[in-house]
Design a protein around this motif. Structure first.
Motif, PDB file in Angstrom:
ATOM      1  N   ILE A   1       0.833  -1.207   0.000  1.00 47.10           N
ATOM      2  CA  ILE A   1       0.000   0.000   0.000  1.00 47.10           C
ATOM      3  C   ILE A   1       0.868   1.257   0.000  1.00 47.10           C
ATOM      4  N   LYS A   2       2.027   1.219   0.673  1.00 42.62           N
ATOM      5  CA  LYS A   2       2.934   2.368   0.647  1.00 42.62           C
ATOM      6  C   LYS A   2       3.497   2.584  -0.755  1.00 42.62           C
ATOM      7  N   ALA A   3       3.872   1.491  -1.420  1.00 43.91           N
ATOM      8  CA  ALA A   3       4.397   1.603  -2.786  1.00 43.91           C
ATOM      9  C   ALA A   3       3.334   2.163  -3.728  1.00 43.91           C
ATOM     10  N   MET A   4       2.105   1.692  -3.569  1.00 45.60           N
ATOM     11  CA  MET A   4       1.016   2.206  -4.403  1.00 45.60           C
ATOM     12  C   MET A   4       0.779   3.689  -4.127  1.00 45.60           C
ATOM     13  N   SER A   5       0.881   4.073  -2.867  1.00 47.82           N
ATOM     14  CA  SER A   5       0.691   5.484  -2.514  1.00 47.82           C
ATOM     15  C   SER A   5       1.759   6.356  -3.159  1.00 47.82           C
TER      16      SER A   5
ATOM     17  N   THR B   1      -5.748  -6.984  -5.263  1.00 39.54           N
ATOM     18  CA  THR B   1      -5.647  -8.131  -4.348  1.00 39.54           C
ATOM     19  C   THR B   1      -6.994  -8.754  -4.005  1.00 39.54           C
ATOM     20  N   GLY B   2      -8.057  -7.985  -4.101  1.00 35.65           N
ATOM     21  CA  GLY B   2      -9.368  -8.483  -3.700  1.00 35.65           C
ATOM     22  C   GLY B   2      -9.581  -8.443  -2.197  1.00 35.65           C
ATOM     23  N   ASN B   3      -8.634  -7.878  -1.475  1.00 37.25           N
ATOM     24  CA  ASN B   3      -8.714  -7.766  -0.015  1.00 37.25           C
ATOM     25  C   ASN B   3      -8.807  -6.304   0.399  1.00 37.25           C
ATOM     26  N   GLU B   4      -9.195  -6.092   1.645  1.00 38.88           N
ATOM     27  CA  GLU B   4      -9.200  -4.739   2.195  1.00 38.88           C
ATOM     28  C   GLU B   4      -7.764  -4.305   2.484  1.00 38.88           C
ATOM     29  N   PRO B   5      -7.443  -3.043   2.265  1.00 36.71           N
ATOM     30  CA  PRO B   5      -6.083  -2.576   2.562  1.00 36.71           C
ATOM     31  C   PRO B   5      -5.845  -2.572   4.066  1.00 36.71           C
ATOM     32  N   PRO B   6      -4.589  -2.622   4.480  1.00 36.44           N
ATOM     33  CA  PRO B   6      -4.301  -2.589   5.911  1.00 36.44           C
ATOM     34  C   PRO B   6      -4.706  -1.253   6.512  1.00 36.44           C
ATOM     35  N   ALA B   7      -5.095  -1.305   7.775  1.00 39.40           N
ATOM     36  CA  ALA B   7      -5.509  -0.080   8.457  1.00 39.40           C
ATOM     37  C   ALA B   7      -4.305   0.824   8.662  1.00 39.40           C
ATOM     38  N   GLY B   8      -4.520   2.109   8.484  1.00 35.14           N
ATOM     39  CA  GLY B   8      -3.463   3.078   8.712  1.00 35.14           C
ATOM     40  C   GLY B   8      -3.291   3.354  10.194  1.00 35.14           C
ATOM     41  N   LYS B   9      -2.283   4.136  10.502  1.00 32.20           N
ATOM     42  CA  LYS B   9      -2.062   4.491  11.897  1.00 32.20           C
ATOM     43  C   LYS B   9      -3.172   5.429  12.351  1.00 32.20           C
ATOM     44  N   PRO B  10      -3.665   5.241  13.575  1.00 28.88           N
ATOM     45  CA  PRO B  10      -4.693   6.159  14.068  1.00 28.88           C
ATOM     46  C   PRO B  10      -4.089   7.540  14.337  1.00 28.88           C
ATOM     47  N   ASP B  11      -4.886   8.570  14.114  1.00 25.75           N
ATOM     48  CA  ASP B  11      -4.398   9.911  14.364  1.00 25.75           C
ATOM     49  C   ASP B  11      -4.448  10.215  15.864  1.00 25.75           C
TER      50      ASP B  11
END
Length: 112
Positions: free
Chosen positions: A9-13, A84-94
């Motif tokens: 997800i970081k690479a995609m971002s 991927t067909g999956n949900e992305p990993p949750a980000g860090k909470p603010d």
């Protein structure tokens, strides 16, 4: 698995964020040049910068950054789901979410 998902997800971002940031910069500069014929006040330390111009440029830049970040995050999440067909990993909470969770834990502890 979780580490690979976060790296993906970081690479995609990054891949999505680069063209989004370039487009955002061009849009903000074009909006500025259509509203004001002068160059944008990029350095607030210049002696000929007016307060209203500096504040307007700062506000426009901030809005552009926030919108670009939102577009990048949402697009990366959508691309991750599509690939991927999956949900992305949750980000860090603010910070606000952390404070709320901490306060709710305290209130549960005092209620017991």
């Amino acid at each position: 698995m979780a580490v690979a998902a976060k790296v993906t997800i970081k690479a995609m971002s990054i891949v999505i964020g680069i063209p989004v940031s370039i487009a955002t910069k061009k849009i903000v500069e074009r909006v500025w040049s259509s509203a004001r014929p002068d160059h944008p006040p990029r350095k607030s330390t210049d002696t000929d910068v007016r307060w209203d111009d500096a504040i307007a440029w700062a506000a426009m830049s901030a809005i552009g950054i926030v919108v670009a970040d939102l577009i990048t995050r949402r697009s990366a999440e959508a691309a991750y789901r599509a690939l991927t067909g999956n949900e992305p990993p949750a980000g860090k909470p603010d910070k606000a979410a952390k404070k709320l969770a901490k306060a709710s834990e305290k209130s549960k502890a005092t209620a017991d």
